[in-house]
Design a protein around this motif. Structure first.
Motif, PDB file in Angstrom:
ATOM      1  N   CYS A 105      77.048  35.228 -21.956  1.00  0.00           N
ATOM      2  CA  CYS A 105      75.910  34.395 -22.470  1.00  0.00           C
ATOM      3  C   CYS A 105      74.784  35.135 -21.950  1.00  0.00           C
ATOM      4  O   CYS A 105      73.757  35.165 -22.712  1.00  0.00           O
ATOM      5  CB  CYS A 105      75.808  32.983 -21.914  1.00  0.00           C
ATOM      6  SG  CYS A 105      77.034  32.148 -22.582  1.00  0.00           S
ATOM      7  N   ILE A 106      74.488  35.475 -20.793  1.00  0.00           N
ATOM      8  CA  ILE A 106      73.412  36.041 -20.014  1.00  0.00           C
ATOM      9  C   ILE A 106      73.537  37.504 -20.743  1.00  0.00           C
ATOM     10  O   ILE A 106      72.006  37.759 -21.093  1.00  0.00           O
ATOM     11  CB  ILE A 106      73.889  36.177 -18.571  1.00  0.00           C
ATOM     12  CG1 ILE A 106      73.667  34.714 -17.916  1.00  0.00           C
ATOM     13  CG2 ILE A 106      72.561  37.112 -17.776  1.00  0.00           C
ATOM     14  CD1 ILE A 106      74.231  34.969 -16.697  1.00  0.00           C
ATOM     15  N   MET A 107      74.545  38.309 -20.988  1.00  0.00           N
ATOM     16  CA  MET A 107      74.088  39.668 -21.578  1.00  0.00           C
ATOM     17  C   MET A 107      73.416  39.348 -23.172  1.00  0.00           C
ATOM     18  O   MET A 107      72.618  40.205 -23.358  1.00  0.00           O
ATOM     19  CB  MET A 107      75.567  40.099 -21.768  1.00  0.00           C
ATOM     20  CG  MET A 107      76.228  40.606 -20.459  1.00  0.00           C
ATOM     21  SD  MET A 107      77.889  41.508 -20.831  1.00  0.00           S
ATOM     22  CE  MET A 107      77.157  43.196 -21.381  1.00  0.00           C
ATOM     23  N   SER A 145      83.777  42.566 -20.597  1.00  0.00           N
ATOM     24  CA  SER A 145      85.244  41.668 -20.707  1.00  0.00           C
ATOM     25  C   SER A 145      86.394  42.513 -20.027  1.00  0.00           C
ATOM     26  O   SER A 145      87.185  42.022 -19.333  1.00  0.00           O
ATOM     27  CB  SER A 145      85.586  41.364 -22.182  1.00  0.00           C
ATOM     28  OG  SER A 145      85.966  42.270 -23.068  1.00  0.00           O
ATOM     29  N   ILE A 146      86.362  43.836 -20.234  1.00  0.00           N
ATOM     30  CA  ILE A 146      87.388  44.402 -19.424  1.00  0.00           C
ATOM     31  C   ILE A 146      87.100  44.544 -18.075  1.00  0.00           C
ATOM     32  O   ILE A 146      88.110  44.226 -17.142  1.00  0.00           O
ATOM     33  CB  ILE A 146      87.626  46.137 -20.068  1.00  0.00           C
ATOM     34  CG1 ILE A 146      88.092  45.663 -21.602  1.00  0.00           C
ATOM     35  CG2 ILE A 146      88.264  46.839 -19.097  1.00  0.00           C
ATOM     36  CD1 ILE A 146      88.135  47.257 -22.183  1.00  0.00           C
ATOM     37  N   LEU A 147      86.104  45.033 -17.737  1.00  0.00           N
ATOM     38  CA  LEU A 147      85.592  44.886 -16.214  1.00  0.00           C
ATOM     39  C   LEU A 147      85.829  43.667 -15.558  1.00  0.00           C
ATOM     40  O   LEU A 147      86.304  43.458 -14.465  1.00  0.00           O
ATOM     41  CB  LEU A 147      84.092  45.506 -16.197  1.00  0.00           C
ATOM     42  CG  LEU A 147      84.012  46.960 -16.438  1.00  0.00           C
ATOM     43  CD1 LEU A 147      82.610  47.200 -16.265  1.00  0.00           C
ATOM     44  CD2 LEU A 147      84.720  47.827 -15.646  1.00  0.00           C
ATOM     45  N   VAL A 148      85.413  42.501 -16.221  1.00  0.00           N
ATOM     46  CA  VAL A 148      85.378  41.254 -15.740  1.00  0.00           C
ATOM     47  C   VAL A 148      87.207  40.849 -15.501  1.00  0.00           C
ATOM     48  O   VAL A 148      87.551  40.339 -14.445  1.00  0.00           O
ATOM     49  CB  VAL A 148      84.909  40.067 -16.616  1.00  0.00           C
ATOM     50  CG1 VAL A 148      85.342  38.770 -16.524  1.00  0.00           C
ATOM     51  CG2 VAL A 148      83.312  40.206 -16.392  1.00  0.00           C
ATOM     52  N   GLY A 149      87.699  41.141 -16.571  1.00  0.00           N
ATOM     53  CA  GLY A 149      89.314  41.125 -16.444  1.00  0.00           C
ATOM     54  C   GLY A 149      89.800  41.668 -15.272  1.00  0.00           C
ATOM     55  O   GLY A 149      90.751  41.230 -14.407  1.00  0.00           O
ATOM     56  N   PHE A 184      75.214  44.928 -17.828  1.00  0.00           N
ATOM     57  CA  PHE A 184      76.236  44.332 -17.149  1.00  0.00           C
ATOM     58  C   PHE A 184      76.123  44.054 -15.752  1.00  0.00           C
ATOM     59  O   PHE A 184      76.414  42.808 -15.164  1.00  0.00           O
ATOM     60  CB  PHE A 184      77.696  45.307 -17.307  1.00  0.00           C
ATOM     61  CG  PHE A 184      78.816  44.800 -16.421  1.00  0.00           C
ATOM     62  CD1 PHE A 184      79.762  43.682 -16.785  1.00  0.00           C
ATOM     63  CD2 PHE A 184      79.069  45.389 -15.102  1.00  0.00           C
ATOM     64  CE1 PHE A 184      80.516  43.304 -16.070  1.00  0.00           C
ATOM     65  CE2 PHE A 184      80.178  44.887 -14.499  1.00  0.00           C
ATOM     66  CZ  PHE A 184      80.725  43.908 -15.028  1.00  0.00           C
ATOM     67  N   TYR A 185      75.445  45.095 -14.995  1.00  0.00           N
ATOM     68  CA  TYR A 185      75.218  44.855 -13.518  1.00  0.00           C
ATOM     69  C   TYR A 185      74.224  43.395 -13.370  1.00  0.00           C
ATOM     70  O   TYR A 185      74.485  42.689 -12.560  1.00  0.00           O
ATOM     71  CB  TYR A 185      74.734  46.054 -12.972  1.00  0.00           C
ATOM     72  CG  TYR A 185      74.443  45.632 -11.257  1.00  0.00           C
ATOM     73  CD1 TYR A 185      75.517  45.782 -10.529  1.00  0.00           C
ATOM     74  CD2 TYR A 185      73.262  45.510 -10.816  1.00  0.00           C
ATOM     75  CE1 TYR A 185      75.237  45.443  -9.122  1.00  0.00           C
ATOM     76  CE2 TYR A 185      72.796  45.177  -9.870  1.00  0.00           C
ATOM     77  CZ  TYR A 185      73.854  45.629  -8.692  1.00  0.00           C
ATOM     78  OH  TYR A 185      73.645  45.262  -7.406  1.00  0.00           O
ATOM     79  N   ARG A 197      73.342  38.068 -12.065  1.00  0.00           N
ATOM     80  CA  ARG A 197      72.870  36.713 -12.468  1.00  0.00           C
ATOM     81  C   ARG A 197      74.041  35.627 -12.355  1.00  0.00           C
ATOM     82  O   ARG A 197      73.727  34.480 -12.226  1.00  0.00           O
ATOM     83  CB  ARG A 197      71.983  36.689 -13.716  1.00  0.00           C
ATOM     84  CG  ARG A 197      71.364  35.525 -14.186  1.00  0.00           C
ATOM     85  CD  ARG A 197      70.071  35.932 -14.639  1.00  0.00           C
ATOM     86  NE  ARG A 197      69.398  34.624 -15.362  1.00  0.00           N
ATOM     87  CZ  ARG A 197      68.814  33.747 -14.786  1.00  0.00           C
ATOM     88  NH1 ARG A 197      68.829  33.712 -13.473  1.00  0.00           N
ATOM     89  NH2 ARG A 197      68.217  32.706 -15.577  1.00  0.00           N
ATOM     90  N   SER A 198      75.032  35.758 -13.209  1.00  0.00           N
ATOM     91  CA  SER A 198      76.022  34.964 -13.410  1.00  0.00           C
ATOM     92  C   SER A 198      76.581  34.393 -12.031  1.00  0.00           C
ATOM     93  O   SER A 198      76.742  33.250 -11.780  1.00  0.00           O
ATOM     94  CB  SER A 198      77.051  35.581 -13.825  1.00  0.00           C
ATOM     95  OG  SER A 198      78.273  34.445 -14.370  1.00  0.00           O
TER      96      SER A 198
END
Length: 191
Positions: free
Chosen positions: A148-150, A118-122, A157-158, A163-164
């Motif tokens: 969801c995928i995780m 969530s931090i990296l996506v942010g 994460f990678y 995939r997302s």
């Protein structure tokens, strides 16, 4: 049907795992508000403050802001982890095949990876917004299913990131529409 059938058990899991973080976050928010109000009153009574006084005041608030941010991120991460792990267990074991303790075991297994993600996506979305608003929106939609995928596919994460991006790429506009409608519904419920 899922929510009406599983409401009590899911609400119990949220109560046990998420609400403590929400309460701590609310306490931190209240402390920050009180401190900010005190600082504002002090500055207003003291006349025109110097530059050093302004930086000292902001420095005294940074601890409260930091605690509020950390607790808010943890509360959000715990909510995401709890709901998705509950759904995962429901899909795997059926309605009566698992307990709240099983949900807790799953949540503890994924909490840290979801927190880091969530931090990296942010950061990715934030960088996209800084360069131009549109890349931020694109990444926000494209990475909307990374958690969801995780959890459901048990990927890192990678792999989840890739995939997302690949899954949403085929129907980005449809996903964007669903997210907008969901945001409108949440807004209407919140108001």
């Amino acid at each position: 049907g899922f929510i009406s059938q599983e409401f009590k058990k899911l609400a119990t899991a949220i109560l046990y795992f998420v609400v403590p973080f929400l309460l701590l976050s609310a306490i931190a928010s209240t402390l920050y508000s009180v401190k900010a109000q005190e600082v504002t009153q002090t500055l207003a009574q003291g006349g025109k403050p110097g530059l050093f006084a302004i930086f000292a005041v902001w420095g005294s608030l940074m601890g409260y802001v930091g605690a509020l941010m950390v607790l808010s991120i943890c509360a959000t991460t715990m909510l995401i982890s709890t709901v998705y792990c509950y759904i995962k267990l429901y899909n795997q074991k059926g309605t009566d095949g698992f307990s709240i303790n099983d949900v807790w075991i799953e949540v503890t297994k994924y909490f840290w990876s979801v927190l880091v993600a969530s931090i990296l996506v942010g950061i990715v979305i934030g960088i996209g917004i800084v360069f131009c608003v549109l890349p931020g929106i694109y990444f926000g939609v494209a990475l909307s299913i990374i958690f969801c995928i995780m959890i459901f596919e048990e990927k890192g994460f990678y792999d989840s990131f890739s995939r997302s991006m690949k899954l949403i790429k085929t129907d980005w506009w449809g996903t964007f529409g669903v997210l907008v409608v969901a945001a409108i519904i949440v807004y209407i419920i919140a108001v």
